[in-house]
Motif scaffolding. Sequence first.
Motif, PDB file in Angstrom:
ATOM      1  N   PHE A  26      13.548  -1.274  16.207  1.00  0.00           N
ATOM      2  CA  PHE A  26      14.445  -0.133  16.289  1.00  0.00           C
ATOM      3  C   PHE A  26      15.768  -0.427  16.986  1.00  0.00           C
ATOM      4  O   PHE A  26      16.504   0.493  17.326  1.00  0.00           O
ATOM      5  CB  PHE A  26      13.726   1.039  16.976  1.00  0.00           C
ATOM      6  CG  PHE A  26      12.557   1.525  16.181  1.00  0.00           C
ATOM      7  CD1 PHE A  26      12.739   2.376  15.105  1.00  0.00           C
ATOM      8  CD2 PHE A  26      11.274   1.097  16.473  1.00  0.00           C
ATOM      9  CE1 PHE A  26      11.669   2.812  14.351  1.00  0.00           C
ATOM     10  CE2 PHE A  26      10.187   1.527  15.721  1.00  0.00           C
ATOM     11  CZ  PHE A  26      10.389   2.388  14.655  1.00  0.00           C
ATOM     12  N   SER A  27      16.063  -1.709  17.209  1.00  0.00           N
ATOM     13  CA  SER A  27      17.348  -2.083  17.798  1.00  0.00           C
ATOM     14  C   SER A  27      17.703  -3.493  17.331  1.00  0.00           C
ATOM     15  O   SER A  27      16.940  -4.125  16.609  1.00  0.00           O
ATOM     16  CB  SER A  27      17.272  -2.045  19.332  1.00  0.00           C
ATOM     17  OG  SER A  27      16.586  -3.168  19.840  1.00  0.00           O
ATOM     18  N   LYS A  28      18.842  -3.957  17.779  1.00  0.00           N
ATOM     19  CA  LYS A  28      19.247  -5.328  17.476  1.00  0.00           C
ATOM     20  C   LYS A  28      19.035  -6.236  18.688  1.00  0.00           C
ATOM     21  O   LYS A  28      19.456  -7.384  18.690  1.00  0.00           O
ATOM     22  CB  LYS A  28      20.705  -5.357  17.033  1.00  0.00           C
ATOM     23  CG  LYS A  28      20.911  -4.627  15.712  1.00  0.00           C
ATOM     24  CD  LYS A  28      22.331  -4.700  15.227  1.00  0.00           C
ATOM     25  CE  LYS A  28      22.400  -3.918  13.911  1.00  0.00           C
ATOM     26  NZ  LYS A  28      23.619  -4.122  13.215  1.00  0.00           N
ATOM     27  N   ASN A  67      21.653  -2.516  26.335  1.00  0.00           N
ATOM     28  CA  ASN A  67      21.294  -1.133  26.648  1.00  0.00           C
ATOM     29  C   ASN A  67      20.772  -0.464  25.390  1.00  0.00           C
ATOM     30  O   ASN A  67      21.496  -0.351  24.408  1.00  0.00           O
ATOM     31  CB  ASN A  67      22.510  -0.365  27.177  1.00  0.00           C
ATOM     32  CG  ASN A  67      22.951  -0.893  28.523  1.00  0.00           C
ATOM     33  OD1 ASN A  67      22.121  -1.256  29.350  1.00  0.00           O
ATOM     34  ND2 ASN A  67      24.252  -0.954  28.743  1.00  0.00           N
ATOM     35  N   LEU A  68      19.535  -0.059  25.437  1.00  0.00           N
ATOM     36  CA  LEU A  68      18.953   0.643  24.299  1.00  0.00           C
ATOM     37  C   LEU A  68      19.262   2.128  24.409  1.00  0.00           C
ATOM     38  O   LEU A  68      19.317   2.681  25.509  1.00  0.00           O
ATOM     39  CB  LEU A  68      17.440   0.439  24.260  1.00  0.00           C
ATOM     40  CG  LEU A  68      16.918  -0.985  24.142  1.00  0.00           C
ATOM     41  CD1 LEU A  68      15.397  -0.979  24.062  1.00  0.00           C
ATOM     42  CD2 LEU A  68      17.498  -1.692  22.941  1.00  0.00           C
ATOM     43  N   GLN A  71      16.190   6.927  22.196  1.00  0.00           N
ATOM     44  CA  GLN A  71      15.129   6.846  21.188  1.00  0.00           C
ATOM     45  C   GLN A  71      14.549   5.426  21.113  1.00  0.00           C
ATOM     46  O   GLN A  71      13.352   5.235  20.953  1.00  0.00           O
ATOM     47  CB  GLN A  71      15.659   7.288  19.821  1.00  0.00           C
ATOM     48  CG  GLN A  71      14.602   7.660  18.833  1.00  0.00           C
ATOM     49  CD  GLN A  71      13.908   8.972  19.196  1.00  0.00           C
ATOM     50  OE1 GLN A  71      14.415   9.784  19.947  1.00  0.00           O
ATOM     51  NE2 GLN A  71      12.722   9.165  18.668  1.00  0.00           N
ATOM     52  N   GLN A  72      15.411   4.432  21.227  1.00  0.00           N
ATOM     53  CA  GLN A  72      14.964   3.042  21.177  1.00  0.00           C
ATOM     54  C   GLN A  72      14.123   2.691  22.407  1.00  0.00           C
ATOM     55  O   GLN A  72      13.113   2.004  22.303  1.00  0.00           O
ATOM     56  CB  GLN A  72      16.182   2.112  21.093  1.00  0.00           C
ATOM     57  CG  GLN A  72      16.938   2.249  19.797  1.00  0.00           C
ATOM     58  CD  GLN A  72      18.278   1.548  19.832  1.00  0.00           C
ATOM     59  OE1 GLN A  72      18.951   1.491  20.870  1.00  0.00           O
ATOM     60  NE2 GLN A  72      18.681   1.001  18.688  1.00  0.00           N
ATOM     61  N   ARG A  73      14.539   3.170  23.584  1.00  0.00           N
ATOM     62  CA  ARG A  73      13.738   2.947  24.796  1.00  0.00           C
ATOM     63  C   ARG A  73      12.383   3.640  24.689  1.00  0.00           C
ATOM     64  O   ARG A  73      11.372   3.122  25.145  1.00  0.00           O
ATOM     65  CB  ARG A  73      14.486   3.434  26.037  1.00  0.00           C
ATOM     66  CG  ARG A  73      15.608   2.492  26.461  1.00  0.00           C
ATOM     67  CD  ARG A  73      16.285   2.976  27.709  1.00  0.00           C
ATOM     68  NE  ARG A  73      17.136   4.107  27.332  1.00  0.00           N
ATOM     69  CZ  ARG A  73      17.639   5.000  28.176  1.00  0.00           C
ATOM     70  NH1 ARG A  73      17.377   4.921  29.457  1.00  0.00           N
ATOM     71  NH2 ARG A  73      18.401   5.972  27.753  1.00  0.00           N
ATOM     72  N   MET A  74      12.371   4.814  24.065  1.00  0.00           N
ATOM     73  CA  MET A  74      11.102   5.536  23.891  1.00  0.00           C
ATOM     74  C   MET A  74      10.140   4.732  23.022  1.00  0.00           C
ATOM     75  O   MET A  74       8.959   4.620  23.354  1.00  0.00           O
ATOM     76  CB  MET A  74      11.366   6.922  23.289  1.00  0.00           C
ATOM     77  CG  MET A  74      12.018   7.866  24.265  1.00  0.00           C
ATOM     78  SD  MET A  74      12.546   9.435  23.530  1.00  0.00           S
ATOM     79  CE  MET A  74      11.024  10.075  22.908  1.00  0.00           C
TER      80      MET A  74
END
Length: 152
Positions: A26-28, A67-68, A71-74
Motif C-alpha cells: 500500500f505504499s512505495k 512517512n506513510l 491509511q498506509q500506517r493502518m
Amino acid sequence: MIIYLLIFPLCTLLHEVGHGIGVVLFSKSHAYIYLGGSKGNKQNFNIGRLHFHIRWSYLGYCSWDGNLEKQQRMTALAGGPMMSLILVCLSLLLILEVSYTGLVSILNGVLVYNLLQFLVTAIPMTYPRWFGVLGNHPSDGLQLLRLLRSNN
C-alpha cells in the motif's frame, strides 16, 4: 524441541512479514523486518522492498522508510496480527486434515503460539514491564487505535 527452536521464531518472523506486506502493498516504501533486534543485525537478504535482518530470536519488529499516510500506517500495523490470525486458521485447517500424530502436535503448537501472538498484539494495551524489551511499549492494537483516533 523443534517447536521451540524453529517454529516459534518462524511464526514471529511471519508476523513481522505481515507488517512488511502491509507496507509494500500500500505504499512505495521499503520495509525492514528484524528478528532478534537491530543492533549489529545486518541485512541477510531482501525480497523486493522487504529487507530481512534475521538472527534467531522470539522477538521481532518491522520498520519502514518514509512517512506513510494514515491509511498506509493502518495497513502496516494491522498486517502483523492479521498474518498471525491467518496462521491460526491455516493451522486449524491442517490439523483437521492430518492424521500423523507428530505433525498434529507441531500444528497444535503453531496454532496456540499464533493465537496468543494474535491476541497479545491485537488487544490495545501497553505491554507490562515483565514483557522484557517490549515492556512499556504499545501493542499493534493500541498503536492502531491511537492512529484511528488521531487527526493525521
